[in-house]
Design a protein around this motif. Structure first.
Motif, PDB file in Angstrom:
ATOM      1  N   THR A  56      -3.124  19.782  27.455  1.00 47.78           N
ATOM      2  CA  THR A  56      -1.764  20.084  26.989  1.00 47.78           C
ATOM      3  C   THR A  56      -0.840  20.289  28.193  1.00 47.78           C
ATOM      4  O   THR A  56      -1.300  20.417  29.325  1.00 47.78           O
ATOM      5  N   THR A  57       0.441  20.305  27.943  1.00 50.03           N
ATOM      6  CA  THR A  57       1.418  20.530  29.011  1.00 50.03           C
ATOM      7  C   THR A  57       1.279  21.939  29.563  1.00 50.03           C
ATOM      8  O   THR A  57       1.136  22.903  28.812  1.00 50.03           O
ATOM      9  N   LEU A  58       1.302  22.030  30.870  1.00 49.24           N
ATOM     10  CA  LEU A  58       1.179  23.329  31.528  1.00 49.24           C
ATOM     11  C   LEU A  58       2.548  23.845  31.948  1.00 49.24           C
ATOM     12  O   LEU A  58       3.373  23.086  32.450  1.00 49.24           O
ATOM     13  N   SER A  59       2.783  25.131  31.765  1.00 52.55           N
ATOM     14  CA  SER A  59       4.036  25.715  32.247  1.00 52.55           C
ATOM     15  C   SER A  59       4.042  25.738  33.775  1.00 52.55           C
ATOM     16  O   SER A  59       5.064  25.516  34.413  1.00 52.55           O
ATOM     17  N   ASN A  60       2.902  26.024  34.351  1.00 50.70           N
ATOM     18  CA  ASN A  60       2.735  25.927  35.795  1.00 50.70           C
ATOM     19  C   ASN A  60       1.247  25.802  36.101  1.00 50.70           C
ATOM     20  O   ASN A  60       0.418  25.882  35.175  1.00 50.70           O
ATOM     21  N   ILE A  61       0.915  25.574  37.342  1.00 49.00           N
ATOM     22  CA  ILE A  61      -0.478  25.454  37.730  1.00 49.00           C
ATOM     23  C   ILE A  61      -0.680  26.177  39.055  1.00 49.00           C
ATOM     24  O   ILE A  61       0.215  26.197  39.899  1.00 49.00           O
ATOM     25  N   GLN A  62      -1.844  26.792  39.175  1.00 49.54           N
ATOM     26  CA  GLN A  62      -2.172  27.501  40.400  1.00 49.54           C
ATOM     27  C   GLN A  62      -3.448  26.895  40.990  1.00 49.54           C
ATOM     28  O   GLN A  62      -4.277  26.336  40.262  1.00 49.54           O
ATOM     29  N   TRP A  63      -3.576  27.039  42.316  1.00 50.54           N
ATOM     30  CA  TRP A  63      -4.769  26.593  43.020  1.00 50.54           C
ATOM     31  C   TRP A  63      -5.371  27.765  43.796  1.00 50.54           C
ATOM     32  O   TRP A  63      -4.634  28.569  44.389  1.00 50.54           O
ATOM     33  N   TYR A  64      -6.694  27.834  43.768  1.00 51.86           N
ATOM     34  CA  TYR A  64      -7.435  28.882  44.447  1.00 51.86           C
ATOM     35  C   TYR A  64      -8.560  28.263  45.275  1.00 51.86           C
ATOM     36  O   TYR A  64      -9.082  27.197  44.936  1.00 51.86           O
ATOM     37  N   LYS A  65      -8.953  28.985  46.341  1.00 55.77           N
ATOM     38  CA  LYS A  65     -10.094  28.578  47.146  1.00 55.77           C
ATOM     39  C   LYS A  65     -11.100  29.725  47.166  1.00 55.77           C
ATOM     40  O   LYS A  65     -10.717  30.879  47.366  1.00 55.77           O
ATOM     41  N   GLN A  66     -12.367  29.387  46.972  1.00 53.19           N
ATOM     42  CA  GLN A  66     -13.432  30.388  47.038  1.00 53.19           C
ATOM     43  C   GLN A  66     -14.442  29.937  48.086  1.00 53.19           C
ATOM     44  O   GLN A  66     -15.110  28.918  47.911  1.00 53.19           O
ATOM     45  N   VAL A 102      -8.913  22.891  31.036  1.00 53.15           N
ATOM     46  CA  VAL A 102      -8.451  22.365  32.306  1.00 53.15           C
ATOM     47  C   VAL A 102      -9.644  21.690  32.956  1.00 53.15           C
ATOM     48  O   VAL A 102     -10.623  22.346  33.286  1.00 53.15           O
ATOM     49  N   MET A 103      -9.575  20.365  33.073  1.00 56.77           N
ATOM     50  CA  MET A 103     -10.688  19.587  33.599  1.00 56.77           C
ATOM     51  C   MET A 103     -10.440  19.279  35.064  1.00 56.77           C
ATOM     52  O   MET A 103      -9.311  18.964  35.461  1.00 56.77           O
ATOM     53  N   GLN A 104     -11.500  19.361  35.853  1.00 57.97           N
ATOM     54  CA  GLN A 104     -11.355  19.144  37.285  1.00 57.97           C
ATOM     55  C   GLN A 104     -12.437  18.192  37.773  1.00 57.97           C
ATOM     56  O   GLN A 104     -13.613  18.332  37.410  1.00 57.97           O
ATOM     57  N   LYS A 142       3.547  17.244  33.765  1.00 57.24           N
ATOM     58  CA  LYS A 142       3.005  18.610  33.879  1.00 57.24           C
ATOM     59  C   LYS A 142       1.667  18.753  33.152  1.00 57.24           C
ATOM     60  O   LYS A 142       1.364  19.785  32.558  1.00 57.24           O
ATOM     61  N   LYS A 143       0.873  17.696  33.212  1.00 57.20           N
ATOM     62  CA  LYS A 143      -0.469  17.755  32.623  1.00 57.20           C
ATOM     63  C   LYS A 143      -1.542  17.537  33.674  1.00 57.20           C
ATOM     64  O   LYS A 143      -2.733  17.648  33.381  1.00 57.20           O
ATOM     65  N   ASN A 144      -1.143  17.195  34.891  1.00 52.73           N
ATOM     66  CA  ASN A 144      -2.142  16.980  35.925  1.00 52.73           C
ATOM     67  C   ASN A 144      -1.628  17.436  37.273  1.00 52.73           C
ATOM     68  O   ASN A 144      -0.418  17.602  37.485  1.00 52.73           O
ATOM     69  N   SER A 145      -2.590  17.675  38.157  1.00 54.26           N
ATOM     70  CA  SER A 145      -2.258  18.161  39.485  1.00 54.26           C
ATOM     71  C   SER A 145      -3.333  17.688  40.450  1.00 54.26           C
ATOM     72  O   SER A 145      -4.438  17.309  40.036  1.00 54.26           O
ATOM     73  N   SER A 146      -3.004  17.693  41.725  1.00 54.95           N
ATOM     74  CA  SER A 146      -3.997  17.322  42.739  1.00 54.95           C
ATOM     75  C   SER A 146      -3.811  18.161  43.990  1.00 54.95           C
ATOM     76  O   SER A 146      -2.720  18.669  44.265  1.00 54.95           O
ATOM     77  N   PHE A 164     -10.403  25.618  42.992  1.00 59.27           N
ATOM     78  CA  PHE A 164     -10.146  25.720  41.555  1.00 59.27           C
ATOM     79  C   PHE A 164      -8.670  25.487  41.263  1.00 59.27           C
ATOM     80  O   PHE A 164      -7.807  26.031  41.950  1.00 59.27           O
ATOM     81  N   CYS A 165      -8.409  24.719  40.214  1.00 63.81           N
ATOM     82  CA  CYS A 165      -7.071  24.719  39.647  1.00 63.81           C
ATOM     83  C   CYS A 165      -7.117  25.623  38.421  1.00 63.81           C
ATOM     84  O   CYS A 165      -8.186  25.867  37.853  1.00 63.81           O
ATOM     85  N   ALA A 166      -5.956  26.129  38.029  1.00 64.22           N
ATOM     86  CA  ALA A 166      -5.908  27.034  36.884  1.00 64.22           C
ATOM     87  C   ALA A 166      -4.538  26.937  36.228  1.00 64.22           C
ATOM     88  O   ALA A 166      -3.519  26.798  36.914  1.00 64.22           O
ATOM     89  N   GLY A 167      -4.533  26.994  34.892  1.00 61.62           N
ATOM     90  CA  GLY A 167      -3.273  26.911  34.164  1.00 61.62           C
ATOM     91  C   GLY A 167      -3.211  27.931  33.050  1.00 61.62           C
ATOM     92  O   GLY A 167      -4.222  28.554  32.699  1.00 61.62           O
ATOM     93  N   PHE A 168      -2.022  28.102  32.493  1.00 62.89           N
ATOM     94  CA  PHE A 168      -1.807  29.056  31.397  1.00 62.89           C
ATOM     95  C   PHE A 168      -1.765  28.319  30.064  1.00 62.89           C
ATOM     96  O   PHE A 168      -0.944  27.427  29.886  1.00 62.89           O
ATOM     97  N   PRO A 169      -2.618  28.705  29.125  1.00 63.33           N
ATOM     98  CA  PRO A 169      -2.627  28.035  27.820  1.00 63.33           C
ATOM     99  C   PRO A 169      -1.270  28.128  27.124  1.00 63.33           C
ATOM    100  O   PRO A 169      -0.697  27.128  26.732  1.00 63.33           O
ATOM    101  N   SER A 170      -0.751  29.336  26.966  1.00 65.46           N
ATOM    102  CA  SER A 170       0.529  29.504  26.283  1.00 65.46           C
ATOM    103  C   SER A 170       0.914  30.975  26.337  1.00 65.46           C
ATOM    104  O   SER A 170       0.055  31.850  26.429  1.00 65.46           O
ATOM    105  N   GLY A 171       2.191  31.237  26.255  1.00 66.18           N
ATOM    106  CA  GLY A 171       2.669  32.607  26.148  1.00 66.18           C
ATOM    107  C   GLY A 171       2.100  33.529  27.198  1.00 66.18           C
ATOM    108  O   GLY A 171       1.846  33.136  28.327  1.00 66.18           O
ATOM    109  N   ASN A 172       1.882  34.747  26.815  1.00 70.77           N
ATOM    110  CA  ASN A 172       1.346  35.739  27.732  1.00 70.77           C
ATOM    111  C   ASN A 172      -0.164  35.798  27.605  1.00 70.77           C
ATOM    112  O   ASN A 172      -0.730  36.735  27.038  1.00 70.77           O
ATOM    113  N   THR A 173      -0.815  34.795  28.116  1.00 75.37           N
ATOM    114  CA  THR A 173      -2.277  34.746  28.120  1.00 75.37           C
ATOM    115  C   THR A 173      -2.744  34.489  29.548  1.00 75.37           C
ATOM    116  O   THR A 173      -2.020  33.878  30.329  1.00 75.37           O
ATOM    117  N   PRO A 174      -3.944  34.943  29.888  1.00 73.00           N
ATOM    118  CA  PRO A 174      -4.413  34.808  31.270  1.00 73.00           C
ATOM    119  C   PRO A 174      -4.703  33.370  31.665  1.00 73.00           C
ATOM    120  O   PRO A 174      -4.788  32.472  30.828  1.00 73.00           O
TER     121      PRO A 174
END
Lengths: 112, 111
Positions: free
Chosen positions: B27-37, B4-6, B69-73, B88-98
């Protein structure tokens, strides 16, 4: 009440020592994680534990071992600490893998 | 593995200016999350996007998920000093993975 709590907050230790970091969550989540954040702020997954199933990141040295006595706790034990282990370690939890993650406040580990 | 490139890595803005950070996946993301630190803090979950082309707003923050479903802003309108931190953006590679996190965009706001 803190949702995800980690102890200690700071840990300074010498090379070669063994140390543990504890994590507890009171959110009722079924999945917990350990992430490592390096000096460049890159967050890298180390381990995840979902309903007693441990998913190991193959790039993590086997000096790192997670232990989960129950689904509310996920501790991290590190053997033979090295200088390169210095980082901030974050515990997190979620409900299933797809939920939003709740992070603990982090443990800043410094190996000297 | 999936990356996941940002971009950008850093952004300095005057208070009141707008800010945008972009996230791209190989790759295509099932969903994407955003976080702030916040500086010295821990990542805090902001939002999750699931549907193709989805747009969500939180006050001055607008989140978009691309049609493929490959990019977000994340766009912040009229930045304030309280917006300082790393996003930070964050996505799930596949299946049940973090989640796999992008490297983050560090935002500085000059008053």
């Amino acid at each position: 009440d803190t949702a995800v709590s980690q102890t200690p907050k700071y840990l300074v230790t010498q090379m070669g020592n063994d140390k543990s970091i504890k994590c507890e969550q009171n959110l009722g989540h079924d999945t917990m994680y350990w992430y490592k954040q390096d000096s460049k702020k890159f967050l890298k997954i180390m381990f995840s534990y979902n309903n007693k199933e441990l998913i190991i990141n193959e790039t993590v040295p086997n000096r790192f071992s997670p232990k989960s006595p129950d689904k509310a706790h996920l501790n991290l034990h590190i053997n033979s600490l090295e200088l390169g282990d210095s980082a901030v370690y974050f515990c997190a939890s979620s409900q299933g893998f797809r939920g939003g993650y709740t992070f603990g406040s982090g443990t800043r580990l410094t190996v000297v | 593995g999936q990356q996941v490139m940002q971009i950008p890595q850093y952004q300095h803005v005057q208070e009141g200016e707008d800010f945008t950070t972009y996230c791209n996946s190989s790759t295509t993301l099932s969903n994407i999350q955003w976080y702030k630190q916040r500086p010295g803090g821990h990542p805090v979950f902001l939002i999750q996007l699931v549907k193709s082309g989805e747009v969500k707003k939180q006050k001055r923050l607008t989140f978009q998920f691309g049609e493929a479903k490959k990019n977000s802003s994340l766009h912040i309108t009229a930045t304030q000093t309280t917006d300082v931190g790393t996003y930070f953006c964050a996505g799930f590679p596949s299946g049940n993975t973090p989640l796999v996190f992008g490297k983050g965009t560090r935002l500085s706001v000059i008053a």
